[in-house]
Design a protein around this motif. Structure first.
Motif, short mmCIF file in Angstrom:
data_model
loop_
_atom_site.label_atom_id
_atom_site.label_comp_id
_atom_site.label_asym_id
_atom_site.label_seq_id
_atom_site.Cartn_x
_atom_site.Cartn_y
_atom_site.Cartn_z
N GLN A 83 0.73 -1.26 0.07
CA GLN A 83 -0.01 -0.06 0.13
C GLN A 83 0.85 1.19 -0.03
N GLU A 84 0.35 2.29 -0.68
CA GLU A 84 1.15 3.54 -0.65
C GLU A 84 0.65 4.59 0.66
N LEU A 85 1.89 4.78 1.29
CA LEU A 85 1.32 5.44 2.61
C LEU A 85 1.22 6.97 2.51
N LEU A 86 0.23 7.67 3.47
CA LEU A 86 0.01 8.97 3.20
C LEU A 86 1.04 9.67 3.33
N ARG A 87 0.94 11.08 2.58
CA ARG A 87 1.98 12.03 3.05
C ARG A 87 1.27 13.21 3.29
N ARG A 88 1.71 14.29 4.06
CA ARG A 88 0.86 15.66 4.55
C ARG A 88 1.78 16.73 3.88
N THR A 89 3.23 16.47 3.59
CA THR A 89 3.65 17.78 3.01
C THR A 89 4.62 17.01 1.86
N ASP A 90 5.38 17.86 1.32
CA ASP A 90 6.32 17.73 0.23
C ASP A 90 7.88 17.12 0.75
N ALA A 91 7.98 17.17 1.93
CA ALA A 91 9.17 16.64 2.45
C ALA A 91 9.14 15.11 2.35
N PRO A 92 10.54 14.55 2.26
CA PRO A 92 10.87 13.14 2.03
C PRO A 92 10.32 12.48 3.09
N SER A 93 9.25 11.19 3.00
CA SER A 93 8.86 10.38 4.02
C SER A 93 8.73 8.88 3.40
N PRO A 94 8.47 7.99 4.37
CA PRO A 94 8.40 6.70 3.68
C PRO A 94 7.06 6.55 3.00
N THR A 95 7.05 6.17 1.76
CA THR A 95 5.66 5.78 0.90
C THR A 95 5.38 4.38 0.87
N THR A 96 6.22 3.53 1.19
CA THR A 96 5.64 1.95 1.35
C THR A 96 6.27 1.50 2.49
N PRO A 97 5.51 0.19 3.09
CA PRO A 97 5.51 -0.36 4.24
C PRO A 97 6.92 -0.92 4.13
N ARG A 98 7.68 -1.08 3.11
CA ARG A 98 9.19 -1.56 3.22
C ARG A 98 9.94 -0.45 3.55
N GLN A 99 9.75 0.97 2.98
CA GLN A 99 10.47 2.22 3.52
C GLN A 99 10.27 2.39 4.83
N LEU A 100 9.10 2.31 5.15
CA LEU A 100 8.95 2.47 6.73
C LEU A 100 9.67 1.35 7.58
N ARG A 101 9.78 0.18 7.27
CA ARG A 101 10.37 -0.96 8.04
C ARG A 101 11.99 -0.40 8.12
N GLU A 102 12.57 -0.21 6.83
CA GLU A 102 13.74 0.45 6.76
C GLU A 102 14.19 1.52 7.74
N LEU A 103 13.30 2.49 7.58
CA LEU A 103 13.15 3.61 8.60
C LEU A 103 13.17 3.30 10.07
N LEU A 104 12.35 2.25 10.39
CA LEU A 104 12.18 1.93 12.00
C LEU A 104 13.22 1.03 12.45
N GLN A 105 14.29 0.48 11.42
CA GLN A 105 15.26 -0.15 11.80
C GLN A 105 16.48 0.99 12.35
N GLN A 106 16.35 2.00 11.50
CA GLN A 106 17.33 3.02 11.94
C GLN A 106 17.01 3.79 13.51
N VAL A 107 15.58 3.73 13.58
CA VAL A 107 15.10 4.27 14.91
C VAL A 107 15.62 3.28 16.02
N ARG A 108 15.54 1.95 15.89
CA ARG A 108 15.87 1.10 16.77
C ARG A 108 17.34 1.18 17.13
N THR A 109 18.28 1.48 16.22
CA THR A 109 19.65 1.71 16.20
C THR A 109 19.85 2.94 16.99
N ASP A 110 19.05 4.08 16.68
CA ASP A 110 19.57 5.27 17.30
C ASP A 110 18.79 5.29 18.74
N GLY A 111 17.71 4.73 19.05
CA GLY A 111 16.99 4.82 20.40
C GLY A 111 15.98 6.07 20.29
N VAL A 112 15.94 6.71 19.45
CA VAL A 112 15.01 7.87 19.23
C VAL A 112 14.66 7.98 17.87
#
Length: 256
Positions: free
Chosen positions: A160-189
Motif C-alpha cells: 500500500q502507498e502510505l499517506l503524505r502530508r507535505t512535500d518533505a521526504p517520507s516513507p511511501t511504502t511499508p518496506r521503506q517504513l520498515r527500513e526507517l524503523l530499523q534506524q530508529v531502533r539503532t538510534d534509540g530515538v
C-alpha cells in the motif's frame, strides 16, 4: 465471588501474551496456563476473530493483537499515563524551551494525550485528542519501532502507498517504513522533519513497559530554522530521559 472459567482463562491468555517479546505456540500457552489444548485453541480462535490476538500460520504461533492495543490506549487516556506524563512533559518543556507532547498508539495512528506549548512558540497540530498517521510522526515511529514484525505487517500490509502530508521526504511504502524503523531502533530515538508541518522538526522516544512494549512516546518539536546538530542531540537526550522517567513511574521499568 464466583469465577467464570472461560472469562478467567481468556484474560490469563491475554496477560501471558502481553508479557512476551516473541509470539508463542499454542502448546506453550496451554502448558504455561495449565489449560487443556482444546480449550486453548478455542479461546485463541475467538480472540483472533476479534483482533485481540494475532495468528501467524507459517510460524504456528500467536501474539498480542491490535485490538488489545486499543484497550491499552483507552486506559492510557484516562489513567496514570496521562497524569504522570503531563508533569514530566511540563518539566521537559520548561527545561528546553521547546514544545512537547505525549502520544499513544491507536492502530496505525497516534493519539495525542498530552500537549504543552512552550512560551512564545507557535501552536502545533498535535493538540490533545488529535490523531495523525503514525508513520509520519516522531512519536509514532518511536512506538512502531518497538512492535514485533508480525504486528507491523498487520498495521501496514502488502504494498500500500502510505499517506503524505507535505512535500518533505517520507516513507511511501511499508518496506521503506520498515527500513526507517530499523534506524530508529539503532538510534534509540525517532526523528521527523517537515513531514507533519512544514518548517518544524521533532524527536521522540518510546515509553516502554516491563516487557518492552510501547505504552506511549514523548516528543519535542521546534522550528527547523533554529535547528543545530548539537541542539538536536541535546533534545534527543532529554526526551529519552523523559520517556524513562514516565516508564519508571507507570510500569516500574528500569531506565535504558
Amino acid at each position: 465471588m464466583t469465577k467464570v472459567p472461560a472469562a478467567d482463562a481468556t484474560l490469563r491468555v491475554l496477560s501471558l501474551l502481553s508479557r512476551q517479546r516473541s509470539p508463542l505456540p499454542a502448546a506453550r500457552i496451554a502448558s504455561e496456563l495449565d489449560l487443556p489444548r482444546s480449550t486453548t485453541y478455542d479461546l485463541l480462535t475467538v480472540l483472533v476473530e476479534h483482533g485481540y490476538v494475532l495468528h501467524l500460520p507459517q510460524e504456528r504461533r500467536y501474539a498480542i493483537g491490535p485490538a488489545a492495543y486499543e484497550v491499552a490506549a483507552g486506559y492510557a487516556r484516562h489513567a496514570p499515563l496521562a497524569r504522570v506524563g503531563r508533569g514530566v512533559v511540563e518539566r521537559l518543556v520548561d527545561a528546553t524551551g521547546e514544545s512537547g507532547h505525549l502520544a499513544s498508539l491507536s492502530g496505525s495512528d497516534v493519539l495525542y494525550i498530552v500537549e504543552e506549548r512552550a512560551r512564545g512558540r507557535t501552536s502545533l497540530v498535535s493538540d490533545i485528542g488529535v490523531r495523525l498517521p503514525a508513520h509520519l510522526t516522531a512519536t509514532g515511529r518511536a512506538m512502531l519501532a518497538q512492535l514485533a514484525p508480525a504486528q507491523l505487517r498487520t498495521l501496514y500490509p502488502g504494498r500500500q502507498e502510505l499517506l503524505r502530508r507535505t512535500d518533505a521526504p517520507s516513507p511511501t511504502t511499508p518496506r521503506q517504513l520498515r527500513e526507517l524503523l530499523q534506524q530508529v531502533r539503532t538510534d534509540g530515538v525517532a526523528w521527523e522533519s517537515g513531514e507533519v508541518t512544514d518548517g518544524f522538526r521533532s524527536v521522540a522516544a518510546a515509553v516502554l513497559d516491563q516487557a518492552g512494549w510501547p505504552l506511549a512516546a514523548v516528543a519535542l518539536t521546534w522550528e527547523s530554522s533554529r535547528s543545530e546538530e548539537d541542539r538536536g542531540s541535546l533534545l534527543a537526550e532529554r526526551v529519552r530521559e523523559a520517556a524513562d522517567e514516565i516508564a519508571r513511574v507507570v510500569s516500574g521499568r528500569r531506565p535504558g
